[in-house]
Design a protein around this motif. Structure first.
Motif, PDB file in Angstrom:
ATOM      1  N   ILE A  86      64.501  -1.525   7.848  1.00 33.47           N
ATOM      2  CA  ILE A  86      64.782  -0.254   7.193  1.00 33.47           C
ATOM      3  C   ILE A  86      63.577   0.083   6.325  1.00 33.47           C
ATOM      4  O   ILE A  86      63.173  -0.717   5.480  1.00 33.47           O
ATOM      5  N   LEU A  87      63.003   1.258   6.529  1.00 32.40           N
ATOM      6  CA  LEU A  87      61.811   1.660   5.781  1.00 32.40           C
ATOM      7  C   LEU A  87      62.212   2.486   4.558  1.00 32.40           C
ATOM      8  O   LEU A  87      62.876   3.519   4.680  1.00 32.40           O
ATOM      9  N   LEU A  88      61.805   2.027   3.377  1.00 34.99           N
ATOM     10  CA  LEU A  88      62.096   2.699   2.116  1.00 34.99           C
ATOM     11  C   LEU A  88      60.803   3.315   1.594  1.00 34.99           C
ATOM     12  O   LEU A  88      59.829   2.597   1.337  1.00 34.99           O
ATOM     13  N   VAL A  89      60.780   4.630   1.437  1.00 31.87           N
ATOM     14  CA  VAL A  89      59.557   5.329   1.041  1.00 31.87           C
ATOM     15  C   VAL A  89      59.787   6.082  -0.265  1.00 31.87           C
ATOM     16  O   VAL A  89      60.576   7.028  -0.328  1.00 31.87           O
ATOM     17  N   ASP A  90      59.088   5.649  -1.318  1.00 29.28           N
ATOM     18  CA  ASP A  90      59.201   6.300  -2.627  1.00 29.28           C
ATOM     19  C   ASP A  90      57.987   5.893  -3.450  1.00 29.28           C
ATOM     20  O   ASP A  90      57.567   4.732  -3.404  1.00 29.28           O
ATOM     21  N   ASP A  91      57.437   6.823  -4.205  1.00 24.12           N
ATOM     22  CA  ASP A  91      56.247   6.509  -5.000  1.00 24.12           C
ATOM     23  C   ASP A  91      56.586   5.815  -6.314  1.00 24.12           C
ATOM     24  O   ASP A  91      55.694   5.319  -6.998  1.00 24.12           O
ATOM     25  N   ARG A  92      57.860   5.742  -6.669  1.00 26.93           N
ATOM     26  CA  ARG A  92      58.270   5.105  -7.922  1.00 26.93           C
ATOM     27  C   ARG A  92      58.860   3.720  -7.645  1.00 26.93           C
ATOM     28  O   ARG A  92      59.897   3.603  -6.958  1.00 26.93           O
ATOM     29  N   PRO A  93      58.224   2.663  -8.174  1.00 30.19           N
ATOM     30  CA  PRO A  93      58.696   1.292  -7.933  1.00 30.19           C
ATOM     31  C   PRO A  93      60.144   1.067  -8.341  1.00 30.19           C
ATOM     32  O   PRO A  93      60.877   0.334  -7.670  1.00 30.19           O
ATOM     33  N   GLU A  94      60.581   1.705  -9.430  1.00 34.57           N
ATOM     34  CA  GLU A  94      61.956   1.510  -9.881  1.00 34.57           C
ATOM     35  C   GLU A  94      62.971   2.080  -8.880  1.00 34.57           C
ATOM     36  O   GLU A  94      64.076   1.559  -8.735  1.00 34.57           O
ATOM     37  N   ASN A  95      62.583   3.156  -8.189  1.00 34.12           N
ATOM     38  CA  ASN A  95      63.464   3.725  -7.167  1.00 34.12           C
ATOM     39  C   ASN A  95      63.562   2.809  -5.960  1.00 34.12           C
ATOM     40  O   ASN A  95      64.634   2.648  -5.364  1.00 34.12           O
ATOM     41  N   LEU A  96      62.430   2.216  -5.572  1.00 34.68           N
ATOM     42  CA  LEU A  96      62.437   1.270  -4.458  1.00 34.68           C
ATOM     43  C   LEU A  96      63.284   0.052  -4.799  1.00 34.68           C
ATOM     44  O   LEU A  96      64.031  -0.455  -3.949  1.00 34.68           O
ATOM     45  N   LEU A  97      63.173  -0.405  -6.031  1.00 37.19           N
ATOM     46  CA  LEU A  97      63.969  -1.551  -6.468  1.00 37.19           C
ATOM     47  C   LEU A  97      65.462  -1.228  -6.414  1.00 37.19           C
ATOM     48  O   LEU A  97      66.279  -2.052  -5.991  1.00 37.19           O
ATOM     49  N   ALA A  98      65.819  -0.007  -6.826  1.00 37.59           N
ATOM     50  CA  ALA A  98      67.224   0.405  -6.796  1.00 37.59           C
ATOM     51  C   ALA A  98      67.744   0.477  -5.362  1.00 37.59           C
ATOM     52  O   ALA A  98      68.873   0.051  -5.079  1.00 37.59           O
ATOM     53  N   LEU A  99      66.925   1.018  -4.459  1.00 29.21           N
ATOM     54  CA  LEU A  99      67.329   1.100  -3.053  1.00 29.21           C
ATOM     55  C   LEU A  99      67.530  -0.293  -2.462  1.00 29.21           C
ATOM     56  O   LEU A  99      68.479  -0.534  -1.706  1.00 29.21           O
ATOM     57  N   GLU A 100      66.631  -1.208  -2.805  1.00 32.49           N
ATOM     58  CA  GLU A 100      66.757  -2.581  -2.303  1.00 32.49           C
ATOM     59  C   GLU A 100      68.046  -3.228  -2.814  1.00 32.49           C
ATOM     60  O   GLU A 100      68.725  -3.951  -2.076  1.00 32.49           O
ATOM     61  N   ALA A 101      68.393  -2.956  -4.068  1.00 34.63           N
ATOM     62  CA  ALA A 101      69.622  -3.516  -4.631  1.00 34.63           C
ATOM     63  C   ALA A 101      70.850  -2.966  -3.918  1.00 34.63           C
ATOM     64  O   ALA A 101      71.810  -3.691  -3.642  1.00 34.63           O
ATOM     65  N   ILE A 102      70.813  -1.679  -3.587  1.00 31.95           N
ATOM     66  CA  ILE A 102      71.950  -1.042  -2.921  1.00 31.95           C
ATOM     67  C   ILE A 102      72.102  -1.539  -1.482  1.00 31.95           C
ATOM     68  O   ILE A 102      73.212  -1.796  -1.007  1.00 31.95           O
ATOM     69  N   LEU A 103      70.982  -1.688  -0.786  1.00 26.18           N
ATOM     70  CA  LEU A 103      71.023  -2.000   0.646  1.00 26.18           C
ATOM     71  C   LEU A 103      70.954  -3.485   0.956  1.00 26.18           C
ATOM     72  O   LEU A 103      71.072  -3.879   2.128  1.00 26.18           O
ATOM     73  N   SER A 104      70.779  -4.320  -0.044  1.00 23.50           N
ATOM     74  CA  SER A 104      70.658  -5.762   0.200  1.00 23.50           C
ATOM     75  C   SER A 104      71.913  -6.337   0.844  1.00 23.50           C
ATOM     76  O   SER A 104      71.851  -7.310   1.597  1.00 23.50           O
ATOM     77  N   ALA A 105      73.066  -5.717   0.557  1.00 18.73           N
ATOM     78  CA  ALA A 105      74.325  -6.205   1.121  1.00 18.73           C
ATOM     79  C   ALA A 105      74.382  -6.070   2.638  1.00 18.73           C
ATOM     80  O   ALA A 105      75.178  -6.735   3.299  1.00 18.73           O
ATOM     81  N   ARG A 156      59.045  -1.817   2.092  1.00 20.34           N
ATOM     82  CA  ARG A 156      58.646  -0.826   1.096  1.00 20.34           C
ATOM     83  C   ARG A 156      57.414  -0.040   1.532  1.00 20.34           C
ATOM     84  O   ARG A 156      56.519  -0.579   2.181  1.00 20.34           O
ATOM     85  N   ALA A 157      57.367   1.217   1.121  1.00 22.89           N
ATOM     86  CA  ALA A 157      56.164   2.046   1.255  1.00 22.89           C
ATOM     87  C   ALA A 157      56.123   2.957   0.039  1.00 22.89           C
ATOM     88  O   ALA A 157      57.097   3.640  -0.265  1.00 22.89           O
ATOM     89  N   SER A 158      55.001   2.967  -0.672  1.00 21.83           N
ATOM     90  CA  SER A 158      54.901   3.727  -1.912  1.00 21.83           C
ATOM     91  C   SER A 158      54.284   5.111  -1.717  1.00 21.83           C
ATOM     92  O   SER A 158      54.063   5.835  -2.683  1.00 21.83           O
ATOM     93  N   SER A 159      54.017   5.476  -0.468  1.00 19.32           N
ATOM     94  CA  SER A 159      53.439   6.797  -0.185  1.00 19.32           C
ATOM     95  C   SER A 159      53.694   7.158   1.266  1.00 19.32           C
ATOM     96  O   SER A 159      54.062   6.297   2.087  1.00 19.32           O
ATOM     97  N   GLY A 160      53.485   8.439   1.588  1.00 11.44           N
ATOM     98  CA  GLY A 160      53.641   8.862   2.975  1.00 11.44           C
ATOM     99  C   GLY A 160      52.621   8.179   3.872  1.00 11.44           C
ATOM    100  O   GLY A 160      52.944   7.773   5.001  1.00 11.44           O
ATOM    101  N   GLU A 161      51.401   8.036   3.385  1.00 10.85           N
ATOM    102  CA  GLU A 161      50.354   7.376   4.177  1.00 10.85           C
ATOM    103  C   GLU A 161      50.715   5.924   4.479  1.00 10.85           C
ATOM    104  O   GLU A 161      50.515   5.445   5.595  1.00 10.85           O
ATOM    105  N   GLU A 162      51.258   5.238   3.479  1.00  7.04           N
ATOM    106  CA  GLU A 162      51.645   3.844   3.672  1.00  7.04           C
ATOM    107  C   GLU A 162      52.803   3.733   4.663  1.00  7.04           C
ATOM    108  O   GLU A 162      52.873   2.791   5.463  1.00  7.04           O
ATOM    109  N   ALA A 163      53.704   4.695   4.607  1.00  6.75           N
ATOM    110  CA  ALA A 163      54.833   4.698   5.544  1.00  6.75           C
ATOM    111  C   ALA A 163      54.348   4.881   6.974  1.00  6.75           C
ATOM    112  O   ALA A 163      54.793   4.179   7.894  1.00  6.75           O
TER     113      ALA A 163
END
Length: 225
Positions: free
Chosen positions: A7-26, A33-40
């Motif tokens: 699952i690819l998570l794309v967000d420039d804010r580390p705290e948002n990526l961390l929150a998504l990981e916490a939600i989807l870890s189950a 993780r990808a912190s930008s469109g280019e990285e994605a």
């Protein structure tokens, strides 16, 4: 051991990526993780993903532009995209998300349970589709390796065909449920069209399997890769 979906998570804010990981870890899948469109886009060059969670508001290449690049690539155009945004500018803004190729558009703050449920649907479809393709490839190799087209070994191909048909039926049922879910939650034509596209692909696979049934002639060549 069953391979996990990515699952690819794309967000420039580390705290948002961390929150998504916490939600989807189950879901017990591989979260990338990808912190930008280019990285994605770079990650999508080498890995296959079940679904992409894409933030709209990012510096540089925003979510809409990133989605446009994803949909232009043959390799990635069919990957489901769920847009996440902290800003809702009304129906026009939402429509732009669907027009860019999103299957869903969620405004922050979102319900973690709802997001996890939506992602799990796409993960399940992806896993079943992967398994189906593996079984189809095995069947094709089996038929191509037998110059008699399976003569003398009728029970094995027949049993494999039955298993493939059952697996495909399960995926078809999931796709139909997804289509109804999208139709219920949003009347936007773009989202419904995405689900319809998936159903058309499954219809093509069903026809290919039907062509392999005894008496249908030589249909192995028609099986999609």
């Amino acid at each position: 051991m069953v391979q996990k979906a990515k699952i690819l998570l794309v967000d420039d804010r580390p705290e948002n990526l961390l929150a998504l990981e916490a939600i989807l870890s189950a879901l017990d899948q591989t979260l990338v993780r990808a912190s930008s469109g280019e990285e994605a886009l770079k990650a999508l060059l080498t890995d296959d993903f079940a679904v992409i969670l894409l933030d709209v508001q990012m510096p540089g290449m925003d979510g809409f532009e990133t989605a446009a690049h994803i949909k232009r690539r043959e390799r990635t155009r069919d990957i489901p995209i769920i847009f996440l945004t902290a800003i809702n500018h009304g129906p026009h803004h939402t429509f732009r998300g669907y027009a860019a190729g999103a299957v869903d558009y969620i405004s922050k703050p979102f319900d973690p349970w709802v997001l996890r449920a939506k992602v799990s649907v796409f993960v399940e479809l992806y896993m079943k589709n992967c398994k189906l393709r593996e079984q189809a490839a095995l069947l094709r190799l089996q038929l191509e390796g037998d110059p008699n087209g399976g003569a003398g070994h009728e029970k094995e191909p027949a049993g494999l065909l039955a298993e493939l048909s059952a697996r495909l039926a399960a995926v078809e049922e999931q796709a139909e449920a997804l289509s109804k879910q999208l139709d219920d939650e949003s009347a936007d034509a773009a989202a419904v069209a995405t689900a319809a596209h998936l159903e058309r692909k499954l219809t093509g696979l069903r026809r290919a399997l039907d062509a392999l049934e005894p008496g249908a002639g030589s249909g192995a060549a028609a099986l999609p890769s």
